[in-house]
Design a protein around this motif. Sequence first.
Motif, short mmCIF file in Angstrom:
data_model
loop_
_atom_site.label_atom_id
_atom_site.label_comp_id
_atom_site.label_asym_id
_atom_site.label_seq_id
_atom_site.Cartn_x
_atom_site.Cartn_y
_atom_site.Cartn_z
N TYR A 169 84.64 142.17 46.59
CA TYR A 169 84.34 143.56 46.92
C TYR A 169 83.35 144.16 45.92
CZ TYR A 169 87.57 144.09 50.80
OH TYR A 169 88.17 143.98 52.03
N TRP A 173 80.42 145.81 48.31
CA TRP A 173 80.39 147.25 48.60
C TRP A 173 78.96 147.80 48.65
CZ3 TRP A 173 78.46 151.42 45.97
CH2 TRP A 173 78.08 151.23 44.65
N ARG A 185 81.61 152.39 52.04
CA ARG A 185 81.17 151.69 50.83
C ARG A 185 81.89 152.25 49.60
NH1 ARG A 185 76.74 148.37 51.52
NH2 ARG A 185 75.62 148.62 53.48
N MET A 188 85.27 150.77 49.56
CA MET A 188 85.19 149.38 49.13
C MET A 188 85.01 149.29 47.61
SD MET A 188 82.85 147.90 52.27
CE MET A 188 82.95 146.15 51.81
#
Length: 210
Positions: A169, A173, A185, A188
């Motif tokens: 991640y 992201w 985003r 994330m």
Amino acid sequence: MSAGLEILRPLRTSRLPTRCRLMEVYVNNMRGQQILLDHLIVGAARRASALLNDPNQAAVLRTPSDCGLTPIDRLEYSAMAEDQLLAFALRSSAGPADSETVAAVLACLFATPPMRVAVEAQRHAAFGPFAGAGLPIKRAWEAGTEISRRARQQESEPLRDLQNYADLYCDLWCDPRIAAPISVRREMLALVSVLSALAGSKAAEPQDIG
């Protein structure tokens, strides 16, 4: 040899094992992250192939619902990495496709890092308009709990290690190759800290060596 050099020598050599251990950890982390990404790609490819090869399902993939979002749009509004991969696979496929072909396309896409300038643009977009706002930690904890639940069901250790998810991640992201909107985003990005915390709490648990 002077006394000063005798004192310095153990300090110099004692750092070498630490550096080697750090390099070993880095390599293992990269390997674990790649194993996880490969696993998610294969899963996304299978889901995409099933949808694309079903005429009824394929017909509605790009059809907006009452809320104005298509099924692909809804996947892109998910913070789950596998949903982002699935969304890309569906957008990039013009018709029916077998899972091996879809997986090859995804693997090729993520075989090399994205352009740095494109990554920085995503980072700026995620923070620029929200300079004074915190990250959506509550939603990230909910997603992180679900990721942890899924990870526990895996047999392979790299797929159970939540730190591998956090590392993935951390890269995903701000990856310009996925079509996640800014709000997703940011979720994330929050997941990076959440998954690292969950990984740390798991590592701190006493291990059953019975």
